[in-house]
Design an enzyme around this catalytic site. Sequence first.
Site, mmCIF file in Angstrom:
data_model
loop_
_atom_site.group_PDB
_atom_site.id
_atom_site.type_symbol
_atom_site.label_atom_id
_atom_site.label_comp_id
_atom_site.label_asym_id
_atom_site.label_seq_id
_atom_site.Cartn_x
_atom_site.Cartn_y
_atom_site.Cartn_z
ATOM 1 N N LYS A 150 14.478 23.695 57.663
ATOM 2 C CA LYS A 150 14.901 23.077 56.325
ATOM 3 C C LYS A 150 14.076 23.362 55.179
ATOM 4 O O LYS A 150 14.515 23.864 54.297
ATOM 5 C CB LYS A 150 14.957 21.552 56.320
ATOM 6 C CG LYS A 150 16.126 21.200 57.814
ATOM 7 C CD LYS A 150 17.250 21.772 57.688
ATOM 8 C CE LYS A 150 18.290 21.119 58.768
ATOM 9 N NZ LYS A 150 19.408 21.916 59.019
ATOM 10 N N LYS A 169 15.196 31.710 56.445
ATOM 11 C CA LYS A 169 14.350 30.583 56.974
ATOM 12 C C LYS A 169 15.068 29.856 58.099
ATOM 13 O O LYS A 169 16.135 29.561 57.958
ATOM 14 C CB LYS A 169 14.128 29.476 55.774
ATOM 15 C CG LYS A 169 15.298 28.849 55.130
ATOM 16 C CD LYS A 169 14.637 27.980 54.020
ATOM 17 C CE LYS A 169 15.753 27.091 53.257
ATOM 18 N NZ LYS A 169 16.343 26.189 54.210
ATOM 19 N N GLU A 186 19.225 29.425 55.013
ATOM 20 C CA GLU A 186 18.907 28.932 56.290
ATOM 21 C C GLU A 186 20.054 29.677 57.532
ATOM 22 O O GLU A 186 20.923 29.965 57.126
ATOM 23 C CB GLU A 186 19.404 27.698 56.209
ATOM 24 C CG GLU A 186 18.948 26.630 57.705
ATOM 25 C CD GLU A 186 19.207 25.298 57.621
ATOM 26 O OE1 GLU A 186 19.581 24.669 56.666
ATOM 27 O OE2 GLU A 186 19.289 24.860 58.913
ATOM 28 N N VAL A 205 21.265 23.466 47.735
ATOM 29 C CA VAL A 205 21.836 22.487 48.611
ATOM 30 C C VAL A 205 20.828 22.341 49.888
ATOM 31 O O VAL A 205 20.463 23.015 50.284
ATOM 32 C CB VAL A 205 23.279 22.567 48.770
ATOM 33 C CG1 VAL A 205 23.948 22.347 47.423
ATOM 34 C CG2 VAL A 205 23.402 24.012 49.665
ATOM 35 N N THR A 206 21.051 21.223 50.526
ATOM 36 C CA THR A 206 21.519 19.979 49.938
ATOM 37 C C THR A 206 20.377 18.958 49.289
ATOM 38 O O THR A 206 19.009 19.620 49.795
ATOM 39 C CB THR A 206 22.220 19.068 50.710
ATOM 40 O OG1 THR A 206 21.374 18.741 51.896
ATOM 41 C CG2 THR A 206 23.328 19.667 51.634
ATOM 42 N N GLN A 259 7.028 6.898 40.963
ATOM 43 C CA GLN A 259 5.703 6.605 41.221
ATOM 44 C C GLN A 259 5.031 8.135 40.211
ATOM 45 O O GLN A 259 4.123 8.588 40.851
ATOM 46 C CB GLN A 259 5.264 6.939 42.852
ATOM 47 C CG GLN A 259 6.065 5.857 43.506
ATOM 48 C CD GLN A 259 5.545 5.888 45.096
ATOM 49 O OE1 GLN A 259 4.151 5.618 45.199
ATOM 50 N NE2 GLN A 259 6.161 6.384 45.777
ATOM 51 N N CYS A 268 17.444 20.172 52.546
ATOM 52 C CA CYS A 268 16.668 21.530 52.324
ATOM 53 C C CYS A 268 15.976 21.424 51.019
ATOM 54 O O CYS A 268 14.652 22.107 50.745
ATOM 55 C CB CYS A 268 17.473 22.825 52.552
ATOM 56 S SG CYS A 268 17.701 22.903 54.239
ATOM 57 N N ASP A 311 19.558 27.918 49.698
ATOM 58 C CA ASP A 311 20.818 27.885 50.554
ATOM 59 C C ASP A 311 22.145 27.657 49.997
ATOM 60 O O ASP A 311 22.946 27.058 50.577
ATOM 61 C CB ASP A 311 20.419 26.660 51.860
ATOM 62 C CG ASP A 311 19.125 26.941 52.336
ATOM 63 O OD1 ASP A 311 18.414 27.981 52.229
ATOM 64 O OD2 ASP A 311 18.825 25.868 53.318
HETATM 65 N N1 TIU Z 1 20.087 23.759 53.453
HETATM 66 C C1 TIU Z 1 20.366 22.440 53.564
HETATM 67 O O1 TIU Z 1 20.182 21.471 53.368
HETATM 68 N N2 TIU Z 1 20.490 22.365 55.271
HETATM 69 C C2 TIU Z 1 21.366 21.577 55.875
HETATM 70 O O2 TIU Z 1 21.743 21.099 57.324
HETATM 71 N N3 TIU Z 1 21.888 20.249 55.158
HETATM 72 C C3 TIU Z 1 22.537 19.258 55.267
HETATM 73 O O3 TIU Z 1 22.667 18.507 54.341
HETATM 74 N N4 TIU Z 1 23.224 19.198 56.690
#
Ligand code: TIU
Length: 223
Positions: free
Chosen positions: A134, A131, A74, A159-160, A204, A164, A26
Amino acid sequence: MSTIEINAEPEAIAIEIAKTAVVMIDMQRDFLEPGGFGESLGNDVSLLSAAIEPCKALLDAARQHEMLVIHTREGHLPDLSDAHKAKVERGDPSLRIGQLGPMGRILIRGEPGQDIIPELYPQLGEPVIDKPGKGAFYATDLQSILETNGIENLIVCGVTTEVCVHTTVREANDRGYRCIVPGDCCGSYIPEFHEVGLRMIKAQSGIFGWVTDSHTILTAMNI
Ligand code: TIU
């Protein structure tokens, strides 16, 4: 068949290059540029830009080694038929998924904002997975693409970190893939969550995977 050893936490990991894919999660204008989905949620999108250069260096190295590179985006269909109401209903109503913003309709497939940032734009032949969720495995062809290509290990960037990237790493872990996460190739709007997200992966005995950085991977690849 070239095998490399990558220094990582909780321990080094040896991987066969031919069985390893780089997955760019993303890296879209909607998350990294002002006026998109990320900003609509009240975030400072400039916090994600530090990941661009390390991702670019890793992409260049992966392409040089002819590794499988996969990009995800996304986003939703223009009629929102693949967007759960529970997801769309969140945030300021004028800035929700599907509303018109400066980069087109927010998080809608085919709109300028939903595309990948120019710095990391996919090359011809690299799969781009749209997609709705997430995680990159949910409602996509990712698993079959990985199986077709004999992939066993994923280097997961993007990200993030805690949304995701994390969801995808967890999904991949349950499907039997070894996940290596270079922390500098990831980013979050909430720096604390980035740090803790990485710690959660490697804790872990590496409960979800291995954490390293782009320089260490490039060194292992002799670049
Ligand atoms: N790609 C992704 O992480 N989608 C999000 O909505 N991330 C947020 O941190 N909002």
